[in-house]
Every structure is written in C-alpha cells, then in structure tokens.
Design an enzyme around this catalytic site. Structure first.
Site, mmCIF file in Angstrom:
data_model
loop_
_atom_site.group_PDB
_atom_site.id
_atom_site.type_symbol
_atom_site.label_atom_id
_atom_site.label_comp_id
_atom_site.label_asym_id
_atom_site.label_seq_id
_atom_site.Cartn_x
_atom_site.Cartn_y
_atom_site.Cartn_z
ATOM 1 N N LYS A 1 -93.182 25.518 67.782
ATOM 2 C CA LYS A 1 -93.056 24.111 67.855
ATOM 3 C C LYS A 1 -92.927 23.536 69.364
ATOM 4 O O LYS A 1 -93.295 22.590 69.690
ATOM 5 C CB LYS A 1 -91.899 23.591 66.905
ATOM 6 C CG LYS A 1 -92.215 23.848 65.406
ATOM 7 C CD LYS A 1 -90.848 23.851 64.490
ATOM 8 C CE LYS A 1 -91.249 23.988 63.301
ATOM 9 N NZ LYS A 1 -90.116 24.080 62.059
ATOM 10 N N GLN B 1 -83.960 24.498 61.850
ATOM 11 C CA GLN B 1 -85.002 25.507 60.979
ATOM 12 C C GLN B 1 -84.420 26.228 59.878
ATOM 13 O O GLN B 1 -83.155 26.822 59.995
ATOM 14 C CB GLN B 1 -85.382 26.553 62.414
ATOM 15 C CG GLN B 1 -86.315 27.457 61.944
ATOM 16 C CD GLN B 1 -87.771 27.103 61.754
ATOM 17 O OE1 GLN B 1 -88.168 26.023 62.269
ATOM 18 N NE2 GLN B 1 -88.408 27.459 60.957
ATOM 19 N N ASP C 1 -88.890 16.529 59.529
ATOM 20 C CA ASP C 1 -89.268 17.600 58.317
ATOM 21 C C ASP C 1 -89.567 16.840 57.088
ATOM 22 O O ASP C 1 -90.232 17.705 56.340
ATOM 23 C CB ASP C 1 -88.205 18.564 58.132
ATOM 24 C CG ASP C 1 -88.383 19.941 58.671
ATOM 25 O OD1 ASP C 1 -89.606 19.992 59.093
ATOM 26 O OD2 ASP C 1 -87.463 20.597 59.049
HETATM 27 N N1 LIG Z 1 -87.032 23.153 59.106
HETATM 28 C C1 LIG Z 1 -88.198 23.905 58.683
HETATM 29 N N2 LIG Z 1 -88.019 25.118 58.345
HETATM 30 C C2 LIG Z 1 -89.085 25.732 57.867
HETATM 31 C C3 LIG Z 1 -90.249 25.110 57.692
HETATM 32 C C4 LIG Z 1 -90.514 23.866 57.832
HETATM 33 O O1 LIG Z 1 -91.512 23.243 57.916
HETATM 34 N N3 LIG Z 1 -89.351 23.261 58.520
HETATM 35 N N4 LIG Z 1 -91.516 25.801 57.179
HETATM 36 C C5 LIG Z 1 -91.594 27.234 57.357
HETATM 37 C C6 LIG Z 1 -91.610 27.957 58.662
HETATM 38 N N5 LIG Z 1 -92.574 26.977 59.537
HETATM 39 C C7 LIG Z 1 -92.090 25.985 60.116
HETATM 40 O O2 LIG Z 1 -90.880 26.013 60.344
HETATM 41 C C8 LIG Z 1 -93.839 27.622 59.843
HETATM 42 C C9 LIG Z 1 -94.289 28.816 59.355
HETATM 43 C C10 LIG Z 1 -95.595 29.369 59.801
HETATM 44 C C11 LIG Z 1 -96.176 28.919 61.066
HETATM 45 C C12 LIG Z 1 -97.309 29.480 61.753
HETATM 46 O O3 LIG Z 1 -98.157 28.930 62.589
HETATM 47 N N6 LIG Z 1 -97.572 30.673 61.301
HETATM 48 C C13 LIG Z 1 -98.760 31.531 62.061
HETATM 49 C C14 LIG Z 1 -98.077 32.910 62.005
HETATM 50 C C15 LIG Z 1 -97.243 33.170 63.022
HETATM 51 C C16 LIG Z 1 -96.248 34.364 62.949
HETATM 52 O O4 LIG Z 1 -95.536 34.756 61.955
HETATM 53 O O5 LIG Z 1 -96.580 35.249 63.993
HETATM 54 C C17 LIG Z 1 -99.934 31.329 61.334
HETATM 55 O O6 LIG Z 1 -99.786 31.244 59.955
HETATM 56 O O7 LIG Z 1 -101.115 31.635 61.601
HETATM 57 C C18 LIG Z 1 -95.516 27.825 61.567
HETATM 58 C C19 LIG Z 1 -94.441 27.335 61.077
HETATM 59 C C20 LIG Z 1 -89.884 27.887 56.715
HETATM 60 N N7 LIG Z 1 -89.024 27.163 57.383
#
Ligand SMILES: Nc1nc2c(c(=O)[nH]1)N[C@@H](CN(C=O)c1ccc(C(=O)N[C@@H](CCC(=O)O)C(=O)O)cc1)CN2
Length: 293
Positions: free
Chosen positions: A52, A96, A119
């Site tokens: 982020k 988070q 969020d």
């Molecule tokens: N406050 C928040 N917590 C969480 C959220 C949220 O939207 N707000 N969502 C999820 C986690 N998340 C964002 O925070 C999130 C998950 C995955 C990815 C991402 O880009 N994943 C990559 C792989 C990255 C890796 O693990 O190596 C992909 O899918 O290509 C971004 C954000 C739970 N918590």
C-alpha cells in the site's frame, strides 16, 4: 479462456490515479495522505501494508505507517485511531486486518471516522453502500467491480454466486452485484459454511466470486462451462524452493478450473493488486472531501 490480469489493470489505474494527483498538485490542492496502522508482525499483513505504501509512492500520494506492537492494548489502539481521526493532515487511514485476538475488530472499525474510513468498513459506510448512496466501497469488492467494467463482462440478469460471507468481501460484493446498475443487476446467491449442496449451487453460477480462504476449494466439477471466476482467496504455504519461502494458493484449483472458464483471475496477480488501487481511489475521494455529509 481469458485471464483477467489484475496486475496489469492495477498498473493502468495507478497511472490514472497518478495523473489525478498531478492535476491536484497543479491546482495547488492538497496531496492526499493515507496512513496505514499495522499491529504486530503477521507476515502477510506486513506485505500488504508495504504494498500500500509503495503504491502511494508510485502515484505521488503521501503515506505513512503507524506500527504498533502486538501487545498493544485495545485502549491504546483506540487512542491511536482517535489521534488519526483528529489529525487534519490525514485524509484517510486503514487499520490492517486481522488484529490480534485480544482486540475487537468491530470496536476499532466503529471508532474510525466514517469520513476517513477509506477501507469502507464503518457501519455507516456499509449502510450507505447498501442504500446506493455515495460512500467508500470496500476495496476488494470495488476492485472486482473495476475488473468487470474494464473487461466488459456482462452482468445483467446473470446468476452471481458468492462463496463466503465475510464483512469485508463476501457480504458487500453480494450486495454490489445485485445493485440496479452495471456492474450489477445480477441475481445473487450468497453461500457460506452452512450452505447445503454447495456444488449444486456453484454449478449454476454465471459469475462465481470465491472469498473463503480455503486453498483450491473450488474444483472443476463445481463449475459450469463459460463461468466467469473471481478468486479472492490467498493462502500462503511454506515452499523452500521459492525465494520468498512460500507459495500462494487461491480458493480455486486453477489448472483444472481455468479451461472451463470464460474469464478467470489468477492468484497472485488477480484481485489482490486491485484491492490496493481501490484504496488509492478511495483516498483521493477522502482528500477531495467527497464523502462529507
Ligand atoms: N484493513 C484491511 N485489511 C485487510 C484487507 C483490506 O482491504 N483492508 N484485505 C485483505 C488484505 N489485503 C489488503 O489489505 C490485500 C490482500 C492481497 C493483496 C495482493 O496484492 N496480493 C498479491 C500477492 C501478495 C503476496 O501475498 O505475496 C496478489 O494477489 O497478487 C493486496 C492486499 C485482508 N486485510
């Protein structure tokens, strides 16, 4: 089968966000400032928060991290939230998730000012979303909507099956897909752990959104030919052959399911990167004061 490339789409949206921020700067406006609160040292959470912050840097947005030890008390975290609510320099912030077990996610979410809740998790913002009023949409569902639009996926009259009823993905995306506008107008079935005969239901899906957190749960026999699939699940499994030390798995058994799908998101590189750009878009809205009411 067409792969829905979330990484590429997210990069395109980042360029658009960067242009919007440059325009704001040109007009002498305030550069949006996003703060991420990270409690503890969960590896995945650290990765997501760093992603982020990196994304903010890439688009020219100000960002900072508030890092707290996993022994922080609920009261101390709530005090931190209150500080951010009152900090005029901060346009939007996120805490988070998940939080350590001794802290109530509900209490913390409810303590965030709805105007800074980029969020989109605060009950009043969820209520506005349900009523189709202007608000911050939760980042992952918002990311899915943007993929649907950018890939011109037909949703009108389709049967959308959502697997998983979490407050941050399954429940809001089910609501958004049933909205009386594109992307929406679907007949939605929201399924969960108590659903009886799940495969019978998933086999009727024109659009399948899976947000369960169970690696490779959806198998080829559970989908019909031509289905559109959004795989939200991301599970890390230790893998010493990988530089990172882990391998990522989606909720869909990709290799056997993809040949049956008309469109499908991969893991990684599908819905995940869209979650991050959606947060950036929400932060711009917050900085512009678009959600004040
Ligand atoms: N406050 C928040 N917590 C969480 C959220 C949220 O939207 N707000 N969502 C999820 C986690 N998340 C964002 O925070 C999130 C998950 C995955 C990815 C991402 O880009 N994943 C990559 C792989 C990255 C890796 O693990 O190596 C992909 O899918 O290509 C971004 C954000 C739970 N918590």
């Amino acid at each position: 089968m067409q792969l829905i490339d979330g990484k590429k789409t997210a990069a395109e949206i980042k360029d658009e966000v960067a242009a919007e921020i440059a325009l704001l700067k040109d007009k002498g406006g305030k550069v949006p400032h996003l703060v991420a609160v990270l409690v503890g040292s969960n590896g995945a959470s650290i990765t997501y928060v760093n992603a982020k912050i990196e994304a903010c840097k890439k688009v020219g947005m100000h960002s900072s991290i508030v890092r707290l030890n996993d022994t922080v008390s609920e009261k101390e975290l709530l005090e931190e939230v209150a500080k951010l609510n009152n900090d005029k320099d901060v346009d939007g912030f996120i805490v988070q998730l998940p939080l350590p077990k001794h802290i109530s996610e509900k209490k913390v979410t409810e303590a965030i000012s709805p105007q800074k809740d980029v969020d989109g998790f605060h009950p009043s913002n969820i209520g506005k979303m349900m009523l189709n009023l202007p608000t911050f949409l939760p980042a992952t569902p918002y990311g899915i909507l943007q993929l649907i639009e950018r890939y011109n996926i037909e949703t009108n009259g389709k049967h959308c099956v959502v697997v998983g009823r979490s407050a941050i993905v399954g429940s809001p995306v089910a609501n958004l897909m049933s909205r009386n506008s594109y992307p929406g107008n679907c007949t939605v079935t929201l399924t969960h752990s108590r659903t009886v005969n799940l495969p019978e239901i998933t086999r009727t899906a024109d659009i399948l959104i899976v947000a369960l957190g169970k690696p490779e749960f959806i198998t080829a026999d559970m989908v019909k030919e031509g289905v559109v699939i959004f795989d939200v699940g991301i599970t890390r499994k230790a893998d010493s052959t990988k530089k990172s030390g882990y391998k990522l798995f989606g909720d869909v058994k990709f290799d056997e399911v993809a040949p049956k799908a008309s469109f499908i998101t991969p893991v990684p590189g599908g819905v995940g990167p869209m979650t991050i750009v959606s947060l950036l878009k929400n932060t711009i809205l917050a900085a512009k004061g678009k959600m004040e009411s």
